[in-house]
Motif scaffolding. Structure first.
Motif, PDB file in Angstrom:
ATOM      1  N   LYS A 116       0.875  -1.148   0.148  1.00  0.00           N
ATOM      2  CA  LYS A 116      -0.152   0.112   0.066  1.00  0.00           C
ATOM      3  C   LYS A 116       0.884   1.301   0.063  1.00  0.00           C
ATOM      4  O   LYS A 116       0.608   2.174  -0.775  1.00  0.00           O
ATOM      5  N   TRP A 117       1.976   1.381   0.765  1.00  0.00           N
ATOM      6  CA  TRP A 117       2.600   2.579   1.047  1.00  0.00           C
ATOM      7  C   TRP A 117       3.525   2.798  -0.300  1.00  0.00           C
ATOM      8  O   TRP A 117       3.550   3.771  -0.932  1.00  0.00           O
ATOM      9  N   LEU A 118       4.187   1.842  -0.925  1.00  0.00           N
ATOM     10  CA  LEU A 118       4.889   1.777  -2.103  1.00  0.00           C
ATOM     11  C   LEU A 118       4.213   2.236  -3.501  1.00  0.00           C
ATOM     12  O   LEU A 118       4.926   2.656  -4.245  1.00  0.00           O
ATOM     13  N   GLU A 119       2.889   1.966  -3.354  1.00  0.00           N
ATOM     14  CA  GLU A 119       2.092   2.398  -4.353  1.00  0.00           C
ATOM     15  C   GLU A 119       1.729   3.955  -4.386  1.00  0.00           C
ATOM     16  O   GLU A 119       1.384   4.412  -5.572  1.00  0.00           O
ATOM     17  N   ILE A 120       2.162   4.417  -3.178  1.00  0.00           N
ATOM     18  CA  ILE A 120       1.734   5.954  -3.299  1.00  0.00           C
ATOM     19  C   ILE A 120       2.938   6.783  -3.115  1.00  0.00           C
ATOM     20  O   ILE A 120       3.119   7.638  -3.577  1.00  0.00           O
ATOM     21  N   TYR A 121       4.062   6.313  -2.171  1.00  0.00           N
ATOM     22  CA  TYR A 121       5.095   7.030  -1.652  1.00  0.00           C
ATOM     23  C   TYR A 121       6.667   6.296  -1.931  1.00  0.00           C
ATOM     24  O   TYR A 121       6.468   5.116  -2.426  1.00  0.00           O
ATOM     25  N   ASP A 122       7.603   7.142  -1.844  1.00  0.00           N
ATOM     26  CA  ASP A 122       8.708   6.772  -2.494  1.00  0.00           C
ATOM     27  C   ASP A 122      10.063   7.002  -1.203  1.00  0.00           C
ATOM     28  O   ASP A 122      10.994   6.676  -1.499  1.00  0.00           O
ATOM     29  N   THR A 123       9.662   7.836  -0.176  1.00  0.00           N
ATOM     30  CA  THR A 123      10.455   8.094   0.625  1.00  0.00           C
ATOM     31  C   THR A 123       9.989   8.026   2.235  1.00  0.00           C
ATOM     32  O   THR A 123       8.826   8.619   2.403  1.00  0.00           O
ATOM     33  N   ALA A 124      11.104   7.883   3.112  1.00  0.00           N
ATOM     34  CA  ALA A 124      10.414   7.987   4.469  1.00  0.00           C
ATOM     35  C   ALA A 124      11.230   8.978   5.289  1.00  0.00           C
ATOM     36  O   ALA A 124      12.459   8.809   5.029  1.00  0.00           O
ATOM     37  N   LEU A 125      10.593   9.487   6.157  1.00  0.00           N
ATOM     38  CA  LEU A 125      11.278  10.499   7.063  1.00  0.00           C
ATOM     39  C   LEU A 125      11.357   9.862   8.609  1.00  0.00           C
ATOM     40  O   LEU A 125      10.281   9.525   9.050  1.00  0.00           O
ATOM     41  N   ILE A 126      12.597   9.581   9.053  1.00  0.00           N
ATOM     42  CA  ILE A 126      12.411   8.759  10.492  1.00  0.00           C
ATOM     43  C   ILE A 126      12.768  10.031  11.600  1.00  0.00           C
ATOM     44  O   ILE A 126      13.750  10.686  11.450  1.00  0.00           O
ATOM     45  N   ILE A 127      11.836  10.052  12.467  1.00  0.00           N
ATOM     46  CA  ILE A 127      12.498  10.994  13.568  1.00  0.00           C
ATOM     47  C   ILE A 127      13.166  10.570  14.703  1.00  0.00           C
ATOM     48  O   ILE A 127      12.740   9.258  15.347  1.00  0.00           O
ATOM     49  N   LYS A 128      14.213  10.960  14.801  1.00  0.00           N
ATOM     50  CA  LYS A 128      15.218  10.445  15.685  1.00  0.00           C
ATOM     51  C   LYS A 128      14.872  10.791  17.174  1.00  0.00           C
ATOM     52  O   LYS A 128      15.345   9.832  18.015  1.00  0.00           O
ATOM     53  N   ASP A 129      14.212  11.825  17.345  1.00  0.00           N
ATOM     54  CA  ASP A 129      14.097  12.361  18.588  1.00  0.00           C
ATOM     55  C   ASP A 129      12.640  12.808  18.726  1.00  0.00           C
ATOM     56  O   ASP A 129      12.346  13.816  18.272  1.00  0.00           O
ATOM     57  N   GLN A 130      11.898  11.631  19.119  1.00  0.00           N
ATOM     58  CA  GLN A 130      10.428  12.258  19.193  1.00  0.00           C
ATOM     59  C   GLN A 130       9.923  13.154  20.196  1.00  0.00           C
ATOM     60  O   GLN A 130       9.319  14.126  19.728  1.00  0.00           O
ATOM     61  N   GLN A 131      10.465  13.202  21.445  1.00  0.00           N
ATOM     62  CA  GLN A 131      10.353  14.161  22.289  1.00  0.00           C
ATOM     63  C   GLN A 131      10.563  15.627  21.810  1.00  0.00           C
ATOM     64  O   GLN A 131       9.953  16.798  21.922  1.00  0.00           O
ATOM     65  N   GLU A 132      11.862  15.868  21.144  1.00  0.00           N
ATOM     66  CA  GLU A 132      12.009  17.331  20.788  1.00  0.00           C
ATOM     67  C   GLU A 132      11.448  17.691  19.447  1.00  0.00           C
ATOM     68  O   GLU A 132      11.134  18.868  19.413  1.00  0.00           O
TER      69      GLU A 132
END
Length: 232
Positions: A116-132
């Protein structure tokens, strides 16, 4: 498997990600916090029939089978397969993929999610510090005198007559109706930010500042093969 993400190792706080096209992910990493009205997603379904991003029930309350009681008129009417409007059905939302550590000890994306995700998007943003990340959103919102809240979305079974989750949530305020979606969308595992849409516009954008110091960008096809541990 390209990489393993370990809680409190490479990521601080619960795992939180954004999937989109590369150009939009780059804008988000530069600080763009772009929120759509829930109406946008209802309209998307109405105009295209899209039920991946579009959802005709966004921000509304669905009732499968119940009785509507109107005491002042002494009326009891059946209420089957009905969708009710709410005061917050056009609120703004910013949606991310979250892994709730209270539910998952470890996590891998399943084949349905990948497809499902690859049919729509091509890039991921990973949040390394959720609280900040949360702090920067909160601080900018305070500066602009707006109220943004966030929570994991609850996915309910619309084929059964269980209103308990709604009642528990709505006791906290009708605004919490935006954190409920049908279980067909459970693969999205949304963590959702929301704010009231007083002007009834389609979108809202604020800039929280560059977050490249607390985030990483990866090709989505590689990222979806990682194994994630929300606990040490």
């Amino acid at each position: 498997m390209d990489k393993t993400i370990i809680y409190q190792g490479q990521i601080s706080g619960f795992p939180l990600f954004k999937f989109q096209t590369a150009d939009i992910i780059e804008k988000i990493q530069k600080g763009s916090f772009y929120m759509n009205s829930l109406k946008v997603y209802r309209d998307r379904y109405q105009t295209s029939g899209d039920e991946e991003i579009g959802d005709p029930f966004e921000g509304k309350i669905y009732v499968n089978n119940a009785q509507l009681i109107i005491p002042e008129k002494s009326i009891i009417e059946p209420c089957n397969n009905q969708v009710f409007s709410t005061p917050n059905e056009d609120d703004f939302v910013f949606c991310m993929f979250g892994i709730n550590p209270q539910i998952h000890k470890s996590f891998c994306f399943n084949e349905d999610q990948k497809k499902k995700w690859l049919e729509i998007y091509d890039t991921a943003l990973i949040i390394k510090d959720q609280q900040e990340f949360f702090n920067r959103i909160k601080n900018k919102a305070l500066e602009m005198n707006i109220d943004i809240i966030g929570d994991f979305v609850n996915y309910y079974d619309d084929s059964i007559n269980d209103v308990t989750p709604f009642i528990c949530s709505l006791l906290k305020g009708i605004r919490n109706s935006v954190f409920h979606k049908r279980k067909k969308y459970a693969y999205q595992q949304e963590y959702r930010f929301t704010m009231v849409n007083n002007k009834k516009s389609d979108n809202f954008e604020m800039n929280i500042g560059d977050i490249s110091d607390i985030s990483t960008i990866l090709p989505l096809d590689k990222f979806l093969n990682v194994e994630i541990y929300p606990h040490e």
